[in-house]
Write a protein that holds these residues in place. Structure first.
Motif, PDB file in Angstrom:
ATOM      1  N   MET A   1      -1.171 -18.597  -4.327  1.00 37.24           N
ATOM      2  CA  MET A   1      -0.985 -17.320  -3.632  1.00 37.24           C
ATOM      3  C   MET A   1      -2.124 -17.105  -2.643  1.00 37.24           C
TER       4      MET A   1
ATOM      5  N   GLY B   1      -7.374  -1.517  -7.314  1.00 36.50           N
ATOM      6  CA  GLY B   1      -6.040  -1.396  -6.730  1.00 36.50           C
ATOM      7  C   GLY B   1      -5.717   0.025  -6.334  1.00 36.50           C
TER       8      GLY B   1
ATOM      9  N   LYS C   1      -1.755 -18.024   6.105  1.00 37.50           N
ATOM     10  CA  LYS C   1      -1.022 -17.098   6.973  1.00 37.50           C
ATOM     11  C   LYS C   1      -1.973 -16.383   7.922  1.00 37.50           C
TER      12      LYS C   1
ATOM     13  N   ALA D   1      -1.949  -3.537  -9.288  1.00 36.36           N
ATOM     14  CA  ALA D   1      -2.542  -2.246  -8.931  1.00 36.36           C
ATOM     15  C   ALA D   1      -1.723  -1.100  -9.528  1.00 36.36           C
TER      16      ALA D   1
ATOM     17  N   PRO E   1      -4.924   3.102  -4.214  1.00 32.95           N
ATOM     18  CA  PRO E   1      -4.421   3.232  -2.852  1.00 32.95           C
ATOM     19  C   PRO E   1      -5.451   3.762  -1.862  1.00 32.95           C
TER      20      PRO E   1
ATOM     21  N   LYS F   1      -7.459  -7.350   6.739  1.00 33.18           N
ATOM     22  CA  LYS F   1      -6.133  -7.893   7.034  1.00 33.18           C
ATOM     23  C   LYS F   1      -5.282  -8.092   5.775  1.00 33.18           C
ATOM     24  N   GLY F   2      -5.889  -7.902   4.626  1.00 31.43           N
ATOM     25  CA  GLY F   2      -5.107  -8.066   3.402  1.00 31.43           C
ATOM     26  C   GLY F   2      -5.893  -7.616   2.190  1.00 31.43           C
ATOM     27  N   TRP F   3      -5.176  -7.458   1.098  1.00 28.02           N
ATOM     28  CA  TRP F   3      -5.806  -6.976  -0.139  1.00 28.02           C
ATOM     29  C   TRP F   3      -5.159  -7.713  -1.293  1.00 28.02           C
TER      30      TRP F   3
ATOM     31  N   LEU G   1       0.827  -1.203   0.000  1.00 28.52           N
ATOM     32  CA  LEU G   1       0.000   0.000   0.000  1.00 28.52           C
ATOM     33  C   LEU G   1       0.863   1.255   0.000  1.00 28.52           C
ATOM     34  N   ASP G   2       1.861   1.280   0.894  1.00 25.12           N
ATOM     35  CA  ASP G   2       2.748   2.450   0.932  1.00 25.12           C
ATOM     36  C   ASP G   2       3.525   2.569  -0.383  1.00 25.12           C
TER      37      ASP G   2
ATOM     38  N   PRO H   1       3.552  -7.658   3.417  1.00 25.18           N
ATOM     39  CA  PRO H   1       2.341  -7.730   4.223  1.00 25.18           C
ATOM     40  C   PRO H   1       1.211  -6.863   3.668  1.00 25.18           C
ATOM     41  N   PHE H   2       0.017  -7.273   3.972  1.00 21.90           N
ATOM     42  CA  PHE H   2      -1.242  -6.605   3.625  1.00 21.90           C
ATOM     43  C   PHE H   2      -1.536  -6.660   2.128  1.00 21.90           C
ATOM     44  N   VAL H   3      -0.671  -6.066   1.291  1.00 22.53           N
ATOM     45  CA  VAL H   3      -0.840  -6.228  -0.160  1.00 22.53           C
ATOM     46  C   VAL H   3       0.410  -6.925  -0.669  1.00 22.53           C
ATOM     47  N   ASP H   4       0.264  -8.123  -1.237  1.00 25.32           N
ATOM     48  CA  ASP H   4       1.432  -8.859  -1.711  1.00 25.32           C
ATOM     49  C   ASP H   4       2.010  -8.203  -2.964  1.00 25.32           C
TER      50      ASP H   4
ATOM     51  N   VAL I   1      -5.235  -8.436  -5.377  1.00 23.49           N
ATOM     52  CA  VAL I   1      -5.783  -7.932  -6.635  1.00 23.49           C
ATOM     53  C   VAL I   1      -5.994  -9.102  -7.584  1.00 23.49           C
TER      54      VAL I   1
ATOM     55  N   LEU J   1       2.380   1.760  -3.354  1.00 27.58           N
ATOM     56  CA  LEU J   1       1.480   2.363  -4.347  1.00 27.58           C
ATOM     57  C   LEU J   1       1.363   3.868  -4.134  1.00 27.58           C
ATOM     58  N   LYS J   2       1.282   4.248  -2.846  1.00 25.47           N
ATOM     59  CA  LYS J   2       1.189   5.687  -2.549  1.00 25.47           C
ATOM     60  C   LYS J   2       2.465   6.399  -2.988  1.00 25.47           C
TER      61      LYS J   2
ATOM     62  N   ILE K   1      -7.603   0.872  -0.794  1.00 27.38           N
ATOM     63  CA  ILE K   1      -6.842  -0.067   0.050  1.00 27.38           C
ATOM     64  C   ILE K   1      -6.682   0.517   1.456  1.00 27.38           C
TER      65      ILE K   1
END
Lengths: 636, 125
Positions: free
Chosen positions: B112, B87, B119, A94, B89, B101-103, A63-64, A84-87, B105, A66-67, B92
């Motif tokens: 995956m 996607g 996890k 994205a 930001p 807890k996750g995103w 996420l960071d 973490p959070f977005v693989d 796409v 992408l920002k 998200i």
């Protein structure tokens, strides 16, 4: 998750700085984004890349990342697969969808054993991959190689943009072109239905500027016209952004001297007329071209969107038709489209296709108008004039087809045919006792004169016909002279060597420069008919005629007055010292047999073996022309 | 007792694909076709190990559903992972603030998805 193995420090070689690598020459301000939650590995990589001059932005999750992408727009983004959070793969997908995301090089960072993720990365849109742990020096080199590719891509992109610009704009003026107009008009008729007006404008006498002042002056004129019209409406060169709503006015150059102006707001004839007049007054003041002051006017055709059935093509066609109508009237005006106009232009189109067949079908004929000696009233020569014997329209005068013949280039083969015909006719007449010695003058167009095979073709026709070249005179206009002085000189000298006489036609009407009279080997000067028409009524015309005659006499040029219609004009010309005259006073142009009958018995007796007489005096000596005639008449 | 995962997506195709992956891995799957049904399923199955949720759905979207659940201050809810084509930001960010807890796409890869599921589910369990 796949924990990132911290880089093994002994793998790092000597400080990267020693490499003295830099991107300055390749890509300005190279920017790299690193997205990795392994702080150690990320810091190592960032340090290595900064050492070679990259600006590095770091993020510890997708996420960071992408920002950061949105704010810094990096050239290259390195994405750890398991963040973490977005693989990494999701981040990659994205990122590709963000503004500018299609252009970034995305490198997936993955472990040696994770072969499957290479496939995922490719499918997610990654550009490349790199195996972890990364060697700093390898990373540095990898990035340098990548930036070379990025620089090449940037250059390609710049070229593409330029090409795209050229596809939609005119190279000379930078104005939008026909293609832009077409897109704009498509939008206009859809989004602003039944409103707006189309103005097709065409410069009057543009060809003349090109012919007399040269193409660079013509180009400059076109650019200045564009600038003036834009300025009159306070417009930018490219006022309309493609794809946007056509809210503003648009000026387009179609090519040549043809422009199109569109005003999407106009909906009444009065408003359109006002716009048309604004355009005319913007153009209608003096232009400075190559040190010459030139006055150019334009003819405008207007079509109101609300009044024309059909689409974009019909609209433009209607405005075009109206423009031709404006031209046919006094020029320098604006005309509206009306249905009656359509039929008239159709005839012009017909002319073009018929003209193409006319030569092959022997539809051209030459008529001959006598030239009289003002002293003896005898026929001294004739001018050959082209006529078109149209199968249905009858005899068509040149005014109705010469323009089309010039535009299509058909004037060149027609001109050569005319020259050959003149040679054959002169040969026939020279064999008749009663027409012996009659010169035939024939017109040569500028386009024909510039044709590289011109001289050879002339020589060929002379040879084949077996005529005495001294009986043939070529009439050229000033337009021929100005384009390429050296080339013109070569052709004129070549014609002289072949024995031809050269006459300068329509003298006084173009952008006349007296220097040409000395520079080129003319034998004859023809005073334009416009001066003769007003000779008895307008002091200015009389003064010019008198001066041209005097000038010709001093330069020892034969001088001919065209368009003589009444005896008073002939008498005045004779008094001024003009040698020859042609016009309705004597005879209109006649078919060859009729001319022969008319001229028989009126021809000056001259021994053709000697050719037309020319008596040489030292340059600058003041021998009055009357004396020259007297001498000639006495047979000296 | 088999572990339960709630799949919230308006596309039946996506629900089928996800269920196939999860079935094979030994999970029990409960499906919901929009945010409203999803919220109900989550409230009815507080012990589920995970909810996989789309963003753009008719009636109630995934983010609205998350924010709605948050206002309820439920004692126990399963962790939620977003599975979407979006996607941006800002979206998200909104999901993270609402407790996701996750995103992921779309399109997803079974392995995956499973890696992420395992996890997060293991943390939740």
């Amino acid at each position: 998750m796949n924990a990132v193995v911290a880089p093994v420090s002994r793998r790092f070689n000597a400080p990267a700085r020693r490499e003295s690598m830099s991107f300055e020459a390749v890509v300005a301000a190279p920017r790299v984004l690193l997205v990795d939650d392994d702080d150690g590995a990320r810091t190592e990589a960032a340090t290595a890349l900064r050492a070679i001059g990259c600006t590095v932005v770091e993020a510890s999750n997708g996420l960071d990342g992408l920002k950061a992408f949105e704010t810094t727009r990096p050239h290259i983004a390195f994405l750890e697969v398991m963040t973490p959070f977005v693989d990494g793969f999701s981040t990659c997908r994205a990122m590709r969808d963000l503004v500018g995301g299609a252009d970034v090089a995305i490198v997936m960072m993955t472990d040696m054993d994770d072969v499957e993720s290479l496939r995922f990365g490719y499918e997610a849109g990654a550009t490349d991959f790199i195996i972890k742990p990364m060697n700093s020096m390898v990373l540095q080199h990898r990035v340098r190689f990548m930036f070379r590719a990025i620089a090449a891509a940037q250059q390609n992109r710049a070229h593409e943009l330029k090409i795209a610009h050229l596809a939609y704009h005119d190279a000379l003026t930078g104005l939008p072109n026909r293609r832009t107009l077409s897109e704009y008009m498509q939008k206009l008729v859809v989004e602003v239905p039944r409103r707006g007006a189309v103005f097709v404008l065409d410069l009057d006498g543009f060809k003349r500027v090109n012919d007399t002042l040269g193409h660079s002056a013509g180009d400059e004129l076109i650019c200045e016209v564009g600038r003036r019209v834009l300025a009159a409406f306070g417009l930018e060169t490219s006022a309309w952004k493609r794809g946007s709503r056509p809210d503003g006015q648009l000026l387009v150059r179609l090519g040549g001297d043809e422009f199109v102006f569109v005003d999407p707001r106009v909906d009444t004839a009065a408003a359109a007329q006002a716009i048309g007049e604004r355009i005319l007054s913007a153009i209608g003041t003096v232009f400075e071209l190559n040190g010459h002051e030139v006055l150019v006017t334009a003819s405008i055709g207007i079509a109101l969107v609300g009044e024309v059935e059909g689409g974009v093509d019909e609209l433009l066609q209607c405005a075009d038709t109206a423009m031709y109508d404006a031209k046919a009237h006094d020029r320098n005006n604006a005309k509206f489209y009306s249905r009656a106009l359509s039929d008239k232009t159709r005839q012009q189109v017909d002319t073009e296709s018929a003209l193409r067949h006319a030569l092959a079908d022997n539809q051209f004929v030459l008529y001959y108008q006598p030239k009289m000696s003002l002293l003896t009233n005898e026929v001294v020569g004739v001018e050959a004039l082209l006529r078109w014997r149209h199968p249905t329209r009858g005899i068509v005068a040149p005014g109705e087809f010469i323009g089309t013949a010039e535009e299509t280039g058909l004037i060149v083969p027609i001109g050569i045919w005319a020259f050959g015909e003149v040679c054959r006719q002169a040969k026939r007449w020279s064999e008749r006792a009663d027409l012996k010695g009659v010169r035939i003058a024939v017109n040569v167009s500028a386009r024909q004169f510039r044709s590289p095979t011109f001289l050879a073709q002339v020589e060929q026709e002379l040879l084949v016909s077996g005529v005495d070249a001294r009986l043939i005179e070529m009439e050229i206009t000033e337009g021929v002279l100005l384009e390429d002085t050296k080339g013109v000189r070569v052709v004129l000298d070549g014609l002289k060597r072949l024995g031809l006489q050269i006459a300068l036609d329509d003298f006084g009407t173009g952008y006349s420069a007296l220097g040409y009279l000395r520079q080129f080997p003319f034998d004859t000067l023809k005073i334009d008919r416009s001066f003769i028409t007003d000779l008895l009524t307008d002091e200015g015309s009389a003064a010019i005629t008198s001066a041209v005659v005097a000038l010709a006499n001093r330069l020892r040029l034969n001088v001919v007055a065209e368009g003589v219609e009444v005896a008073g004009q002939a008498e005045q010309l004779r008094r001024l010292g003009c040698d020859e005259a042609q016009g309705y006073l004597y005879s209109p142009a006649l078919p060859p047999e009729e001319l022969a009958a008319w001229a028989s018995g009126r021809v000056r007796r001259l021994d053709v073996e000697e050719g037309p007489r020319r008596i040489s005096f030292p340059r600058g000596s003041a021998i009055p022309s009357l004396r020259i005639h007297a001498l000639l008449r006495d047979g000296i | 007792m088999s572990k339960t995962i709630i799949v919230i997506d308006d596309s039946e195709t996506i629900r089928d694909q996800v269920r196939l992956v999860l079935d094979e891995a030994g999970y029990q799957v409960i499906e919901a076709e929009d945010g409203t049904a999803g919220a109900a399923a989550i409230r009815a199955n507080p012990d589920a190990v995970l909810a996989i949720c789309d963003v753009n759905m008719p009636r109630m979207g995934g983010l609205d559903m998350l924010e709605h659940l948050k206002t309820l201050s439920l004692p126990r809810t399963p962790p939620v992972v977003m599975l979407t084509t979006e996607g941006r930001p800002d979206l998200i960010d909104r999901a993270r603030s609402a407790g996701a807890k996750g995103w992921i796409v779309k399109p997803f890869k079974p392995n995956m998805l499973l890696a992420t599921v395992k996890k997060i589910a293991s943390v939740a369990a």
